[in-house]
Design a protein around this motif. Structure first.
Motif, short mmCIF file in Angstrom:
data_model
loop_
_atom_site.label_atom_id
_atom_site.label_comp_id
_atom_site.label_asym_id
_atom_site.label_seq_id
_atom_site.Cartn_x
_atom_site.Cartn_y
_atom_site.Cartn_z
N SER A 62 44.02 49.56 43.91
CA SER A 62 43.96 48.78 42.68
C SER A 62 43.17 49.54 41.64
O SER A 62 42.36 50.42 41.97
CB SER A 62 43.32 47.41 42.93
N ALA A 63 43.42 49.20 40.39
CA ALA A 63 42.66 49.79 39.28
C ALA A 63 42.32 48.67 38.30
O ALA A 63 43.19 47.87 37.95
CB ALA A 63 43.45 50.89 38.57
N VAL A 95 29.39 45.88 29.97
CA VAL A 95 30.71 45.32 29.66
C VAL A 95 31.57 45.28 30.93
O VAL A 95 32.27 44.30 31.19
CB VAL A 95 31.40 46.13 28.54
N VAL A 96 31.52 46.35 31.72
CA VAL A 96 32.29 46.38 32.96
C VAL A 96 31.86 45.24 33.88
O VAL A 96 32.70 44.52 34.43
CB VAL A 96 32.14 47.74 33.68
N VAL A 97 30.57 45.06 34.06
CA VAL A 97 30.07 44.01 34.94
C VAL A 97 30.48 42.62 34.44
O VAL A 97 30.75 41.71 35.23
CB VAL A 97 28.53 44.11 35.07
N ALA A 181 34.95 52.54 45.94
CA ALA A 181 35.39 52.41 44.56
C ALA A 181 35.21 53.74 43.84
O ALA A 181 34.15 54.38 43.95
CB ALA A 181 34.61 51.32 43.83
N LEU A 182 36.23 54.16 43.13
CA LEU A 182 36.23 55.40 42.37
C LEU A 182 35.99 55.07 40.91
O LEU A 182 36.76 54.30 40.31
CB LEU A 182 37.57 56.11 42.56
N VAL A 183 34.95 55.63 40.30
CA VAL A 183 34.56 55.29 38.93
C VAL A 183 34.91 56.43 37.97
O VAL A 183 34.64 57.60 38.26
CB VAL A 183 33.04 54.99 38.85
N VAL A 211 37.68 51.80 39.19
CA VAL A 211 36.99 51.02 38.16
C VAL A 211 36.70 51.94 36.97
O VAL A 211 36.11 53.01 37.14
CB VAL A 211 35.66 50.43 38.68
N THR A 212 37.14 51.54 35.78
CA THR A 212 36.86 52.33 34.58
C THR A 212 36.37 51.42 33.46
O THR A 212 36.60 50.21 33.48
CB THR A 212 38.12 53.08 34.09
N PHE A 213 35.72 52.03 32.49
CA PHE A 213 35.29 51.27 31.31
C PHE A 213 36.50 50.89 30.46
O PHE A 213 36.65 49.73 30.07
CB PHE A 213 34.30 52.10 30.49
N ALA A 214 37.37 51.85 30.17
CA ALA A 214 38.51 51.61 29.28
C ALA A 214 39.82 51.98 29.95
O ALA A 214 39.86 52.73 30.92
CB ALA A 214 38.34 52.40 27.98
#
Length: 218
Positions: A62-63, A95-97, A181-183, A211-214
């Protein structure tokens, strides 16, 4: 360095007092459901696979991203990455959290940077984001993936060329936990995330969540 000497102004509206004012922060285009279950793309209704990821072999399960990669977010990310505004990592993490559900994983790891670009910038934005997320989510950040070779920049390349560009660019750097999790800072086509996730699979991971910011919206 110049940014440290000049009075602090909002990157969005130019008002004084903070690097991103409360109004501009609230105005960031947050990504919420319905989303593609696999790649996290916004959809008209919940789907397991969307047009963007259907038919693709993706090494990640998942992303998820916090915000859409629109003009305002592009400017913020550019300042973060190219102007050395390291403080933006903490803001991005908040923001991610706020948007992304904490992943049920054993550890976080980072998409490793290209060495030359990292040296030129003097920092690695994705690693700083991962460290900030690790503190907030109470998860360790482990160096589980390394760069196996340099790769030209992805910007401007078509999807097929992006995949070829990063094929074999990453390798395991240690034994990975089963679920990790890959950031990264930005998810564009998913080619880089898939290549790094493939290295994690080779290291023993059975599930990789990105998991990414944008996130770029197609």
């Amino acid at each position: 360095m110049l940014d440290l000497l000049l009075p602090q102004r909002c990157l969005g509206c130019g008002s004084g007092g903070s690097i991103v004012c409360a109004a501009c922060l609230d105005g960031l285009p947050r990504l919420g459901p319905p989303l593609c279950e696999r790649c996290g793309a916004p959809t008209a209704w919940p789907v397991r696979r969307c047009r963007e990821c259907a038919g693709r072999r993706l090494a990640f399960s998942s992303a998820r991203a916090a915000v859409a990669y629109d003009g305002a977010v592009r400017a913020l990310v550019a300042a973060w990455k190219e102007r050395g505004l390291r403080r933006l990592a903490a803001l991005a993490a908040e923001v991610v959290v706020d948007v992304v559900t904490r992943p049920s994983v054993a550890a976080l790891c980072v998409v490793p940077p290209d060495r030359d670009r990292s040296l030129r910038r003097g920092h690695h934005p994705a690693e700083r984001l991962a460290r900030e997320l690790g503190r907030r989510w109470e998860l360790p950040v482990e160096p589980l993936v390394r760069r196996a070779r340099a790769a030209p920049r992805q910007r401007g390349l078509k999807l097929a060329d992006r995949r070829r560009n990063v094929a074999g660019a990453f390798a395991p750097a240690g034994r990975a936990p089963a679920i990790v999790a890959l950031v990264d800072d930005v998810y564009t086509s998913g080619a880089t995330a898939a290549a790094a996730a493939s290295a994690l699979r080779k290291a023993g991971a059975t599930r990789v969540e990105v998991v990414t910011f944008a996130r770029a919206i197609r």
